[in-house]
Design an enzyme around this catalytic site. Structure first.
Site, mmCIF file in Angstrom:
data_model
loop_
_atom_site.group_PDB
_atom_site.id
_atom_site.type_symbol
_atom_site.label_atom_id
_atom_site.label_comp_id
_atom_site.label_asym_id
_atom_site.label_seq_id
_atom_site.Cartn_x
_atom_site.Cartn_y
_atom_site.Cartn_z
ATOM 1 N N ILE A 1 0.808 -1.213 0.000
ATOM 2 C CA ILE A 1 0.000 0.000 0.000
ATOM 3 C C ILE A 1 0.846 1.270 0.000
ATOM 4 O O ILE A 1 0.304 2.368 -0.114
ATOM 5 C CB ILE A 1 -0.999 0.020 1.182
ATOM 6 C CG1 ILE A 1 -0.286 -0.138 2.522
ATOM 7 C CG2 ILE A 1 -2.054 -1.047 0.996
ATOM 8 C CD1 ILE A 1 -1.204 -0.068 3.734
ATOM 9 N N GLY B 1 8.423 4.064 0.841
ATOM 10 C CA GLY B 1 9.115 5.296 1.216
ATOM 11 C C GLY B 1 10.608 5.106 1.134
ATOM 12 O O GLY B 1 11.101 4.117 0.573
ATOM 13 N N GLY C 1 11.509 1.960 3.621
ATOM 14 C CA GLY C 1 10.822 0.685 3.603
ATOM 15 C C GLY C 1 9.524 0.752 2.834
ATOM 16 O O GLY C 1 9.205 1.751 2.196
ATOM 17 N N LYS D 1 4.898 -2.241 8.182
ATOM 18 C CA LYS D 1 5.988 -1.456 7.593
ATOM 19 C C LYS D 1 7.264 -2.279 7.712
ATOM 20 O O LYS D 1 7.734 -2.559 8.814
ATOM 21 C CB LYS D 1 6.155 -0.130 8.336
ATOM 22 C CG LYS D 1 7.342 0.689 7.863
ATOM 23 C CD LYS D 1 7.499 1.939 8.727
ATOM 24 C CE LYS D 1 8.753 2.700 8.405
ATOM 25 N NZ LYS D 1 8.946 3.845 9.322
ATOM 26 N N ASP E 1 7.872 13.474 8.166
ATOM 27 C CA ASP E 1 7.445 12.855 6.914
ATOM 28 C C ASP E 1 5.932 12.856 6.811
ATOM 29 O O ASP E 1 5.335 11.932 6.271
ATOM 30 C CB ASP E 1 8.013 11.432 6.820
ATOM 31 C CG ASP E 1 7.851 10.833 5.419
ATOM 32 O OD1 ASP E 1 7.779 11.602 4.439
ATOM 33 O OD2 ASP E 1 7.780 9.597 5.301
#
Length: 173
Positions: free
Chosen positions: A41, A44, A47, A62, A170
């Site tokens: 989904i 980045g 990861g 993640k 982020d």
């Protein structure tokens, strides 16, 4: 009638309170074999994130990159000490966060044999905010957009007033 003398309870000291505040090292270690990976989904710099199932519950997983990419592993494909330290610190921090506008941390995978490091958190069924705002077939009413912005601001405020202060760095829709 005579009673039995009961000693007065000992007063808690500053050291007792300080010891209570020390970070707790126990958390849910998730066995990788209990995770069912589904669709990817997101991706980045450090990861990728998958929709998954853990013990019958939808989760977001993640996983730090395993290809030796930037800030993931040493050139020989092994997790380095610095990355493991950063991962541990992130897990310890996430364990402390409980707020309705922050995804709930559920546990972590850290497996020496496969060099796998993953953070498992609650899954948001409606998808990303970006998709809701920009790719939805119908536009959200202004009041709903303002409500979403306020919820995001409440989550950021919680992080910024946390001790120590947490700056997300982020944050994006």
């Amino acid at each position: 009638m005579t009673g039995i003398a009961v000693p007065a309870p000992e007063q808690a000291t500053k050291e007792d309170f300080d010891a209570f505040r020390k970070p707790i090292d126990s958390f849910v270690e998730i066995d990788e074999s209990q995770l069912e990976f589904r669709d990817r989904i997101g991706v980045g710099a450090c990861g990728e994130v998958f929709h998954g199932k853990w013990r019958g519950v939808d989760v977001a997983v993640k996983c730090l990159f395993t290809d030796g990419g930037a800030h993931s592993k040493q050139a020989d494909g092994r997790v380095d000490k610095e990355l493991l330290k950063d991962f541990r610190n992130e897990v310890r921090l996430m364990m402390q966060l409980r707020h309705p506008n922050i995804c709930l941390f559920m546990g972590a995978v850290f497996k020496l044999e496969t060099q796998r490091l993953c953070i498992v958190s609650e899954f948001c069924h409606r998808g990303s905010l970006y998709r809701i705002l920009h790719k939805s077939e119908r536009a959200l009413p202004l009041l709903r957009r303002v409500s979403l912005a306020l919820d995001a601001a409440k989550g950021c405020h919680f992080l910024h007033t946390h001790k120590p202060c947490i700056v997300h760095r982020d944050l994006k829709s």
